[in-house]
Design an enzyme around this catalytic site. Structure first.
Site, mmCIF file in Angstrom:
data_model
loop_
_atom_site.group_PDB
_atom_site.id
_atom_site.type_symbol
_atom_site.label_atom_id
_atom_site.label_comp_id
_atom_site.label_asym_id
_atom_site.label_seq_id
_atom_site.Cartn_x
_atom_site.Cartn_y
_atom_site.Cartn_z
ATOM 1 N N PRO A 179 63.110 49.657 53.005
ATOM 2 C CA PRO A 179 62.627 48.302 52.516
ATOM 3 C C PRO A 179 62.600 47.899 50.684
ATOM 4 O O PRO A 179 61.557 48.581 50.387
ATOM 5 C CB PRO A 179 61.205 47.875 53.663
ATOM 6 C CG PRO A 179 60.940 49.095 53.565
ATOM 7 C CD PRO A 179 62.218 49.831 53.968
ATOM 8 N N ASN A 180 62.337 46.948 50.733
ATOM 9 C CA ASN A 180 62.511 46.685 49.253
ATOM 10 C C ASN A 180 63.163 47.024 48.128
ATOM 11 O O ASN A 180 63.048 46.550 46.669
ATOM 12 C CB ASN A 180 60.558 47.121 49.080
ATOM 13 C CG ASN A 180 60.506 45.960 50.046
ATOM 14 O OD1 ASN A 180 60.582 44.331 50.122
ATOM 15 N ND2 ASN A 180 58.870 46.086 50.488
ATOM 16 N N ARG A 190 61.255 44.366 40.712
ATOM 17 C CA ARG A 190 60.336 45.093 41.440
ATOM 18 C C ARG A 190 59.268 45.717 40.812
ATOM 19 O O ARG A 190 59.276 47.089 40.298
ATOM 20 C CB ARG A 190 60.547 45.682 42.714
ATOM 21 C CG ARG A 190 59.492 45.721 43.568
ATOM 22 C CD ARG A 190 59.929 46.934 44.527
ATOM 23 N NE ARG A 190 59.106 47.019 45.568
ATOM 24 C CZ ARG A 190 58.890 48.178 46.417
ATOM 25 N NH1 ARG A 190 59.648 49.128 46.650
ATOM 26 N NH2 ARG A 190 58.224 48.507 47.058
ATOM 27 N N TYR A 210 57.953 50.757 39.189
ATOM 28 C CA TYR A 210 59.643 51.305 39.709
ATOM 29 C C TYR A 210 60.466 51.117 38.696
ATOM 30 O O TYR A 210 62.201 52.255 39.364
ATOM 31 C CB TYR A 210 60.247 50.975 40.933
ATOM 32 C CG TYR A 210 59.220 50.397 41.973
ATOM 33 C CD1 TYR A 210 58.860 52.531 42.693
ATOM 34 C CD2 TYR A 210 58.451 49.743 42.543
ATOM 35 C CE1 TYR A 210 57.542 52.341 43.826
ATOM 36 C CE2 TYR A 210 57.491 49.883 43.593
ATOM 37 C CZ TYR A 210 57.364 50.723 43.990
ATOM 38 O OH TYR A 210 55.986 51.327 45.160
ATOM 39 N N ASN A 230 65.169 57.172 50.698
ATOM 40 C CA ASN A 230 64.249 56.796 50.205
ATOM 41 C C ASN A 230 63.348 55.795 51.440
ATOM 42 O O ASN A 230 64.183 54.348 51.665
ATOM 43 C CB ASN A 230 64.503 55.815 48.939
ATOM 44 C CG ASN A 230 63.276 55.441 48.337
ATOM 45 O OD1 ASN A 230 62.132 55.307 48.571
ATOM 46 N ND2 ASN A 230 63.220 55.155 47.169
ATOM 47 N N ALA A 244 58.181 51.438 51.851
ATOM 48 C CA ALA A 244 56.897 51.775 52.543
ATOM 49 C C ALA A 244 56.775 52.865 54.263
ATOM 50 O O ALA A 244 55.535 52.769 54.729
ATOM 51 C CB ALA A 244 56.336 50.865 52.894
ATOM 52 N N GLU A 294 64.051 63.866 51.044
ATOM 53 C CA GLU A 294 63.526 62.260 51.203
ATOM 54 C C GLU A 294 63.536 61.670 49.475
ATOM 55 O O GLU A 294 62.505 62.891 48.428
ATOM 56 C CB GLU A 294 62.217 62.783 51.748
ATOM 57 C CG GLU A 294 60.472 61.959 51.723
ATOM 58 C CD GLU A 294 59.213 62.202 51.777
ATOM 59 O OE1 GLU A 294 59.102 62.858 52.769
ATOM 60 O OE2 GLU A 294 58.497 61.075 51.407
ATOM 61 N N HIS A 337 61.506 59.414 46.144
ATOM 62 C CA HIS A 337 60.684 58.250 45.750
ATOM 63 C C HIS A 337 61.257 58.389 44.459
ATOM 64 O O HIS A 337 60.759 59.367 43.741
ATOM 65 C CB HIS A 337 59.220 58.484 46.089
ATOM 66 C CG HIS A 337 59.101 58.482 47.467
ATOM 67 N ND1 HIS A 337 59.371 57.572 48.778
ATOM 68 C CD2 HIS A 337 58.945 60.308 47.901
ATOM 69 C CE1 HIS A 337 58.470 58.133 49.475
ATOM 70 N NE2 HIS A 337 58.433 59.478 49.504
ATOM 71 N N ARG A 376 49.055 57.974 44.158
ATOM 72 C CA ARG A 376 49.007 57.081 44.265
ATOM 73 C C ARG A 376 47.929 56.700 44.811
ATOM 74 O O ARG A 376 47.248 57.394 44.969
ATOM 75 C CB ARG A 376 50.343 55.990 44.795
ATOM 76 C CG ARG A 376 51.462 56.076 42.964
ATOM 77 C CD ARG A 376 52.953 55.450 43.827
ATOM 78 N NE ARG A 376 52.817 53.632 43.608
ATOM 79 C CZ ARG A 376 53.071 53.056 43.799
ATOM 80 N NH1 ARG A 376 54.139 53.496 44.299
ATOM 81 N NH2 ARG A 376 53.050 51.723 44.199
HETATM 82 C C1 DQA Z 1 59.264 54.442 47.293
HETATM 83 C C2 DQA Z 1 57.097 54.330 47.548
HETATM 84 C C3 DQA Z 1 56.491 53.907 48.640
HETATM 85 O O1 DQA Z 1 55.040 54.237 48.985
HETATM 86 C C4 DQA Z 1 56.849 52.464 48.231
HETATM 87 O O2 DQA Z 1 56.607 51.864 49.519
HETATM 88 C C5 DQA Z 1 58.179 51.777 48.516
HETATM 89 C C6 DQA Z 1 58.727 52.880 47.621
HETATM 90 C C7 DQA Z 1 59.103 55.399 45.582
HETATM 91 O O3 DQA Z 1 60.120 54.981 46.136
HETATM 92 O O4 DQA Z 1 58.074 55.338 45.142
HETATM 93 O O5 DQA Z 1 58.186 51.653 49.081
HETATM 94 O O6 DQA Z 1 59.374 54.842 48.279
#
Ligand code: DQA
Length: 149
Positions: free
Chosen positions: A11-12, A19, A24, A75, A78, A99, A101, A108
């Protein structure tokens, strides 16, 4: 037959570039996909990319990947911190998942400092912005070579 790699984003992450760029970065998801696709080809692999804002959609994509992918760069956004369903999907499929990020989640908010999925992944790359994906692809390809040797 080239190795088949799935780049899966949650998501996102479709909003990358606009964003929270201070967190990011300014690189878009399309830019990341293009860069990874080029590197994959150089390394004798093929990269497909999928993104969903929905937990169940991501579960379905992992199930489907079981039929064709050798490994996954994931990735989960959240859902990293909340999703037992995604963790179970990775465990159920037996896929080699790295995984990824962009941000350093360990540095964080406390709610980001726990990952539901890390224990079922072959490794984690976090904190290098778009380069996290490049490092994760390198790690995944090396892991797949090692397992095949
Ligand atoms: C994320 C870190 C997550 O905590 C966050 O909710 C994201 C992006 C990252 O790529 O740093 O959506 O996965």
């Amino acid at each position: 037959m080239p190795r088949q790699i799935l780049l899966l984003n949650g998501p996102n992450l479709n909003l990358l570039g606009t964003r929270e760029p201070d967190v990011y970065g300014a690189t878009t998801l399309d830019d990341i996909v293009a860069q990874l696709r080029t590197i994959a080809i150089e390394r004798g692999a093929e990269l497909s990319d999928q993104q969903s804002n929905h937990e169940g959609g991501l579960v379905d994509m992992l199930h489907d990947a079981r039929n064709w992918a050798d490994g996954v760069l994931f990735n989960p956004g959240a859902y990293t911190h909340t999703s037992i369903a995604l963790r179970d999907a990775i465990a159920a499929t037996g896929l080699a998942v790295v995984e990824v990020h962009l941000s350093n989640v360990a540095a964080r908010e406390s709610f980001r400092q726990h990952s539901m999925i890390s224990p079922v992944c072959v490794g984690v790359v976090s904190g290098f912005g778009a380069i996290s994906y490049v490092a994760a692809l390198d790690g995944l390809l090396r892991h797949l070579d090692e397992v095949a040797a």
